[in-house]
Design a protein around this motif. Sequence first.
Motif, PDB file in Angstrom:
ATOM      1  N   SER A  78       0.850  -1.186   0.000  1.00 47.94           N
ATOM      2  CA  SER A  78       0.000   0.000   0.000  1.00 47.94           C
ATOM      3  C   SER A  78       0.884   1.233   0.000  1.00 47.94           C
ATOM      4  O   SER A  78       1.842   1.315   0.774  1.00 47.94           O
ATOM      5  CB  SER A  78      -0.905   0.014   1.236  1.00 47.94           C
ATOM      6  OG  SER A  78      -1.762  -1.087   1.225  1.00 47.94           O
ATOM      7  N   LEU A  79       0.578   2.169  -0.874  1.00 46.52           N
ATOM      8  CA  LEU A  79       1.339   3.414  -0.968  1.00 46.52           C
ATOM      9  C   LEU A  79       0.391   4.585  -0.800  1.00 46.52           C
ATOM     10  O   LEU A  79      -0.782   4.498  -1.172  1.00 46.52           O
ATOM     11  CB  LEU A  79       2.013   3.541  -2.339  1.00 46.52           C
ATOM     12  CG  LEU A  79       3.034   2.509  -2.754  1.00 46.52           C
ATOM     13  CD1 LEU A  79       3.451   2.742  -4.203  1.00 46.52           C
ATOM     14  CD2 LEU A  79       4.229   2.565  -1.845  1.00 46.52           C
ATOM     15  N   SER A  80       0.915   5.685  -0.289  1.00 45.65           N
ATOM     16  CA  SER A  80       0.105   6.900  -0.264  1.00 45.65           C
ATOM     17  C   SER A  80      -0.068   7.368  -1.708  1.00 45.65           C
ATOM     18  O   SER A  80       0.741   7.043  -2.593  1.00 45.65           O
ATOM     19  CB  SER A  80       0.796   7.985   0.572  1.00 45.65           C
ATOM     20  OG  SER A  80       1.986   8.412  -0.063  1.00 45.65           O
ATOM     21  N   GLU A  81      -1.115   8.122  -1.950  1.00 44.12           N
ATOM     22  CA  GLU A  81      -1.375   8.585  -3.319  1.00 44.12           C
ATOM     23  C   GLU A  81      -0.237   9.471  -3.823  1.00 44.12           C
ATOM     24  O   GLU A  81       0.136   9.403  -4.995  1.00 44.12           O
ATOM     25  CB  GLU A  81      -2.709   9.326  -3.373  1.00 44.12           C
ATOM     26  CG  GLU A  81      -3.903   8.402  -3.206  1.00 44.12           C
ATOM     27  CD  GLU A  81      -5.212   9.147  -3.295  1.00 44.12           C
ATOM     28  OE1 GLU A  81      -5.239  10.269  -3.844  1.00 44.12           O
ATOM     29  OE2 GLU A  81      -6.211   8.604  -2.827  1.00 44.12           O
ATOM     30  N   ASP A  82       0.315  10.292  -2.925  1.00 39.84           N
ATOM     31  CA  ASP A  82       1.416  11.174  -3.332  1.00 39.84           C
ATOM     32  C   ASP A  82       2.644  10.370  -3.756  1.00 39.84           C
ATOM     33  O   ASP A  82       3.281  10.682  -4.756  1.00 39.84           O
ATOM     34  CB  ASP A  82       1.789  12.123  -2.190  1.00 39.84           C
ATOM     35  CG  ASP A  82       0.699  13.147  -1.908  1.00 39.84           C
ATOM     36  OD1 ASP A  82      -0.132  13.394  -2.813  1.00 39.84           O
ATOM     37  OD2 ASP A  82       0.673  13.702  -0.794  1.00 39.84           O
ATOM     38  N   LYS A  84       2.705   7.278  -4.827  1.00 42.87           N
ATOM     39  CA  LYS A  84       2.381   6.566  -6.071  1.00 42.87           C
ATOM     40  C   LYS A  84       2.511   7.501  -7.272  1.00 42.87           C
ATOM     41  O   LYS A  84       3.113   7.149  -8.294  1.00 42.87           O
ATOM     42  CB  LYS A  84       0.957   5.996  -5.964  1.00 42.87           C
ATOM     43  CG  LYS A  84       0.329   5.543  -7.253  1.00 42.87           C
ATOM     44  CD  LYS A  84       0.812   4.218  -7.698  1.00 42.87           C
ATOM     45  CE  LYS A  84      -0.021   3.814  -8.917  1.00 42.87           C
ATOM     46  NZ  LYS A  84       0.253   2.585  -9.465  1.00 42.87           N
ATOM     47  N   LYS A  85       1.972   8.713  -7.154  1.00 37.37           N
ATOM     48  CA  LYS A  85       2.085   9.685  -8.255  1.00 37.37           C
ATOM     49  C   LYS A  85       3.549  10.034  -8.513  1.00 37.37           C
ATOM     50  O   LYS A  85       3.967  10.176  -9.664  1.00 37.37           O
ATOM     51  CB  LYS A  85       1.292  10.946  -7.924  1.00 37.37           C
ATOM     52  CG  LYS A  85      -0.206  10.751  -7.988  1.00 37.37           C
ATOM     53  CD  LYS A  85      -0.932  12.017  -7.578  1.00 37.37           C
ATOM     54  CE  LYS A  85      -2.435  11.783  -7.532  1.00 37.37           C
ATOM     55  NZ  LYS A  85      -3.167  12.970  -7.056  1.00 37.37           N
ATOM     56  N   ARG A  86       4.316  10.170  -7.440  1.00 42.54           N
ATOM     57  CA  ARG A  86       5.743  10.482  -7.574  1.00 42.54           C
ATOM     58  C   ARG A  86       6.479   9.355  -8.304  1.00 42.54           C
ATOM     59  O   ARG A  86       7.300   9.595  -9.186  1.00 42.54           O
ATOM     60  CB  ARG A  86       6.327  10.699  -6.185  1.00 42.54           C
ATOM     61  CG  ARG A  86       7.769  11.092  -6.170  1.00 42.54           C
ATOM     62  CD  ARG A  86       8.215  11.331  -4.748  1.00 42.54           C
ATOM     63  NE  ARG A  86       9.637  11.549  -4.670  1.00 42.54           N
ATOM     64  CZ  ARG A  86      10.337  11.492  -3.557  1.00 42.54           C
ATOM     65  NH1 ARG A  86       9.731  11.233  -2.411  1.00 42.54           N
ATOM     66  NH2 ARG A  86      11.626  11.702  -3.559  1.00 42.54           N
ATOM     67  N   GLN A 103       6.092  -0.596 -13.262  1.00 40.66           N
ATOM     68  CA  GLN A 103       6.098  -0.238 -11.849  1.00 40.66           C
ATOM     69  C   GLN A 103       6.681  -1.376 -11.006  1.00 40.66           C
ATOM     70  O   GLN A 103       7.394  -1.124 -10.043  1.00 40.66           O
ATOM     71  CB  GLN A 103       4.688   0.107 -11.383  1.00 40.66           C
ATOM     72  CG  GLN A 103       4.172   1.378 -12.012  1.00 40.66           C
ATOM     73  CD  GLN A 103       2.759   1.717 -11.591  1.00 40.66           C
ATOM     74  OE1 GLN A 103       2.258   1.218 -10.584  1.00 40.66           O
ATOM     75  NE2 GLN A 103       2.101   2.573 -12.358  1.00 40.66           N
TER      76      GLN A 103
END
Length: 137
Positions: A78-82, A84-86, A103
Amino acid sequence: MSGIPEPARPAPRRSRNTFEQAAQSMRTGDATPATPATPAAQPAAVEPAPVAPRPAPVAQQPEPQKKRKAATTDILLSLSEDLKKRMVATLEHTRPRTGITSQQQFIRTAIDQLCKRLESEFNNGEAFPPPVENVNL
């Protein structure tokens, strides 16, 4: 809200496998065997003997090729959305220079590089031994 009722949604369609359907119909006897057409020269009273349907040979499905590499395991990440976007932005902008195209490959490379850095910093460049399991004191 209007008085118009919602339309009923159609049931999802199952993919068709005509070979499997034919095999099932042959097993249950639903299919009628093909009979040769009666030529005009033969009298109508002569009927060919009924032909018992032969069971269709069951085609062996080839084992699907697995994309999984040997000796791998799945993990849930699980990753934070920020973050993941990065990661996605970094991957897209550096793909031509790094050759990392997915990925999963990006994450594997990052894990490998961090493990190497920590091993060199804290364990003289050697891989850490696996943790001991089920220690009873």
